[in-house]
Design a protein around this motif. Structure first.
Motif, PDB file in Angstrom:
ATOM      1  N   CYS A   1      38.854  41.896  23.948  1.00  0.00           N
ATOM      2  CA  CYS A   1      40.106  42.645  24.007  1.00  0.00           C
ATOM      3  C   CYS A   1      40.570  42.919  22.580  1.00  0.00           C
ATOM      4  O   CYS A   1      40.632  42.006  21.757  1.00  0.00           O
ATOM      5  N   GLY A   2      40.889  44.173  22.305  1.00  0.00           N
ATOM      6  CA  GLY A   2      41.358  44.550  20.978  1.00  0.00           C
ATOM      7  C   GLY A   2      42.763  44.056  20.661  1.00  0.00           C
ATOM      8  O   GLY A   2      43.181  44.071  19.509  1.00  0.00           O
ATOM      9  N   PHE A   3      43.475  43.620  21.672  1.00  0.00           N
ATOM     10  CA  PHE A   3      44.831  43.112  21.468  1.00  0.00           C
ATOM     11  C   PHE A   3      44.840  41.616  21.143  1.00  0.00           C
ATOM     12  O   PHE A   3      45.508  41.180  20.222  1.00  0.00           O
ATOM     13  N   CYS A   4      44.102  40.839  21.942  1.00  0.00           N
ATOM     14  CA  CYS A   4      44.203  39.381  21.813  1.00  0.00           C
ATOM     15  C   CYS A   4      42.868  38.681  21.560  1.00  0.00           C
ATOM     16  O   CYS A   4      42.846  37.483  21.313  1.00  0.00           O
ATOM     17  N   GLY A   5      41.770  39.412  21.657  1.00  0.00           N
ATOM     18  CA  GLY A   5      40.465  38.819  21.389  1.00  0.00           C
ATOM     19  C   GLY A   5      39.807  38.131  22.572  1.00  0.00           C
ATOM     20  O   GLY A   5      38.697  37.613  22.445  1.00  0.00           O
ATOM     21  N   GLN A   6      40.474  38.111  23.722  1.00  0.00           N
ATOM     22  CA  GLN A   6      39.865  37.481  24.897  1.00  0.00           C
ATOM     23  C   GLN A   6      38.553  38.181  25.222  1.00  0.00           C
ATOM     24  O   GLN A   6      38.423  39.388  25.083  1.00  0.00           O
ATOM     25  N   ARG A   7      37.566  37.408  25.652  1.00  0.00           N
ATOM     26  CA  ARG A   7      36.226  37.929  25.935  1.00  0.00           C
ATOM     27  C   ARG A   7      36.054  38.136  27.442  1.00  0.00           C
ATOM     28  O   ARG A   7      36.482  37.307  28.237  1.00  0.00           O
ATOM     29  N   PHE A   8      35.391  39.243  27.801  1.00  0.00           N
ATOM     30  CA  PHE A   8      35.187  39.582  29.211  1.00  0.00           C
ATOM     31  C   PHE A   8      33.728  39.852  29.518  1.00  0.00           C
ATOM     32  O   PHE A   8      32.992  40.362  28.680  1.00  0.00           O
ATOM     33  N   PHE A   9      33.344  39.517  30.741  1.00  0.00           N
ATOM     34  CA  PHE A   9      31.992  39.779  31.223  1.00  0.00           C
ATOM     35  C   PHE A   9      32.019  40.678  32.454  1.00  0.00           C
ATOM     36  O   PHE A   9      30.989  40.987  33.020  1.00  0.00           O
ATOM     37  N   ASN A  10      33.216  41.093  32.850  1.00  0.00           N
ATOM     38  CA  ASN A  10      33.402  41.933  34.025  1.00  0.00           C
ATOM     39  C   ASN A  10      34.227  43.153  33.621  1.00  0.00           C
ATOM     40  O   ASN A  10      35.327  43.018  33.075  1.00  0.00           O
ATOM     41  N   TRP A  11      33.687  44.339  33.883  1.00  0.00           N
ATOM     42  CA  TRP A  11      34.319  45.600  33.484  1.00  0.00           C
ATOM     43  C   TRP A  11      35.711  45.763  34.093  1.00  0.00           C
ATOM     44  O   TRP A  11      36.665  46.117  33.404  1.00  0.00           O
ATOM     45  N   LYS A  12      35.837  45.505  35.378  1.00  0.00           N
ATOM     46  CA  LYS A  12      37.132  45.698  36.041  1.00  0.00           C
ATOM     47  C   LYS A  12      38.178  44.718  35.526  1.00  0.00           C
ATOM     48  O   LYS A  12      39.333  45.090  35.304  1.00  0.00           O
ATOM     49  N   LYS A  13      37.776  43.478  35.317  1.00  0.00           N
ATOM     50  CA  LYS A  13      38.722  42.488  34.787  1.00  0.00           C
ATOM     51  C   LYS A  13      39.145  42.858  33.368  1.00  0.00           C
ATOM     52  O   LYS A  13      40.308  42.696  32.994  1.00  0.00           O
ATOM     53  N   ARG A  14      38.207  43.353  32.585  1.00  0.00           N
ATOM     54  CA  ARG A  14      38.515  43.798  31.224  1.00  0.00           C
ATOM     55  C   ARG A  14      39.566  44.897  31.254  1.00  0.00           C
ATOM     56  O   ARG A  14      40.567  44.849  30.545  1.00  0.00           O
ATOM     57  N   ASN A  15      39.336  45.908  32.092  1.00  0.00           N
ATOM     58  CA  ASN A  15      40.263  47.037  32.149  1.00  0.00           C
ATOM     59  C   ASN A  15      41.639  46.623  32.658  1.00  0.00           C
ATOM     60  O   ASN A  15      42.655  47.096  32.145  1.00  0.00           O
ATOM     61  N   THR A  16      41.674  45.756  33.654  1.00  0.00           N
ATOM     62  CA  THR A  16      42.958  45.274  34.169  1.00  0.00           C
ATOM     63  C   THR A  16      43.714  44.529  33.074  1.00  0.00           C
ATOM     64  O   THR A  16      44.921  44.724  32.885  1.00  0.00           O
ATOM     65  N   HIS A  17      43.013  43.706  32.328  1.00  0.00           N
ATOM     66  CA  HIS A  17      43.622  42.940  31.240  1.00  0.00           C
ATOM     67  C   HIS A  17      44.191  43.878  30.166  1.00  0.00           C
ATOM     68  O   HIS A  17      45.351  43.739  29.756  1.00  0.00           O
ATOM     69  N   ILE A  18      43.385  44.830  29.715  1.00  0.00           N
ATOM     70  CA  ILE A  18      43.832  45.749  28.661  1.00  0.00           C
ATOM     71  C   ILE A  18      44.986  46.613  29.162  1.00  0.00           C
ATOM     72  O   ILE A  18      45.956  46.858  28.433  1.00  0.00           O
ATOM     73  N   PHE A  19      44.913  47.043  30.414  1.00  0.00           N
ATOM     74  CA  PHE A  19      46.003  47.823  31.006  1.00  0.00           C
ATOM     75  C   PHE A  19      47.312  47.035  30.945  1.00  0.00           C
ATOM     76  O   PHE A  19      48.364  47.582  30.621  1.00  0.00           O
ATOM     77  N   ARG A  20      47.239  45.747  31.224  1.00  0.00           N
ATOM     78  CA  ARG A  20      48.447  44.910  31.176  1.00  0.00           C
ATOM     79  C   ARG A  20      49.010  44.835  29.756  1.00  0.00           C
ATOM     80  O   ARG A  20      50.226  44.809  29.572  1.00  0.00           O
ATOM     81  N   HIS A  21      48.144  44.820  28.757  1.00  0.00           N
ATOM     82  CA  HIS A  21      48.628  44.873  27.369  1.00  0.00           C
ATOM     83  C   HIS A  21      49.377  46.183  27.131  1.00  0.00           C
ATOM     84  O   HIS A  21      50.467  46.184  26.554  1.00  0.00           O
ATOM     85  N   PHE A  22      48.774  47.288  27.547  1.00  0.00           N
ATOM     86  CA  PHE A  22      49.416  48.588  27.342  1.00  0.00           C
ATOM     87  C   PHE A  22      50.787  48.648  28.011  1.00  0.00           C
ATOM     88  O   PHE A  22      51.704  49.287  27.511  1.00  0.00           O
ATOM     89  N   LYS A  23      50.916  47.993  29.134  1.00  0.00           N
ATOM     90  CA  LYS A  23      52.186  48.000  29.875  1.00  0.00           C
ATOM     91  C   LYS A  23      53.097  46.839  29.457  1.00  0.00           C
ATOM     92  O   LYS A  23      54.110  46.581  30.096  1.00  0.00           O
ATOM     93  N   ASN A  24      52.700  46.142  28.392  1.00  0.00           N
ATOM     94  CA  ASN A  24      53.479  45.014  27.846  1.00  0.00           C
ATOM     95  C   ASN A  24      53.751  43.927  28.876  1.00  0.00           C
ATOM     96  O   ASN A  24      54.828  43.347  28.912  1.00  0.00           O
ATOM     97  N   LYS A  25      52.751  43.662  29.702  1.00  0.00           N
ATOM     98  CA  LYS A  25      52.895  42.615  30.707  1.00  0.00           C
ATOM     99  C   LYS A  25      52.146  41.351  30.303  1.00  0.00           C
ATOM    100  O   LYS A  25      52.048  40.415  31.061  1.00  0.00           O
ATOM    101  N   ILE A  26      51.593  41.351  29.111  1.00  0.00           N
ATOM    102  CA  ILE A  26      50.927  40.156  28.574  1.00  0.00           C
ATOM    103  C   ILE A  26      51.620  39.819  27.267  1.00  0.00           C
ATOM    104  O   ILE A  26      51.889  40.656  26.457  1.00  0.00           O
TER     105      ILE A  26
END
Length: 123
Positions: free
Chosen positions: A98-123
């Motif tokens: 993740c470009g925001f927090c550095g968390q590592r992902f091995f699943n595309w959908k989980k990655r996108n959900t996580h990054i989307f939450r950053h964009f929406k300031n929910k993380i």
């Protein structure tokens, strides 16, 4: 313009999650489709897409002769057959961190959900 940005840095922005995710797959394709009909006809430039809907559109537009539109069930079965034979299994590749927090992902959908939450300031 929107609050969802391309993670590859091309400048693309969107307000809609679906559009953003579709754009992300341009730079980081998760599936590859190569038209089986174009390949078997030995065309030098056969059709390749990273989205199934684009392959279906191509088959309907360029290879309508293969499809019997008058007999709907045959049309669906033949189209499904062409689509299935056109899919290439590719190992998923994407930016794992993740470009925001550095968390590592091995699943595309989980990655996108996580990054989307950053964009929406929910993380």
């Amino acid at each position: 313009s929107g609050d969802l940005h391309c993670t590859s840095g091309c400048g693309y922005q969107s307000k809609r999650k679906d559009d953003w995710q579709r754009h992300e797959e341009i730079n980081q394709p998760q599936e590859i489709w190569s038209c089986i009909r174009c390949r078997t006809q030995s065309r030098r430039h056969h059709f390749i897409a990273h989205r199934k809907d684009k392959l279906i559109e191509h088959i309907k537009n360029k290879h309508a002769d293969l499809l019997d539109k008058n007999r709907n069930q045959l049309f669906v079965e033949r189209l499904d057959d062409l689509v299935n034979k056109s899919k290439f299994d590719v190992p998923p590749t994407f930016k794992r961190r993740c470009g925001f927090c550095g968390q590592r992902f091995f699943n595309w959908k989980k990655r996108n959900t996580h990054i989307f939450r950053h964009f929406k300031n929910k993380i």
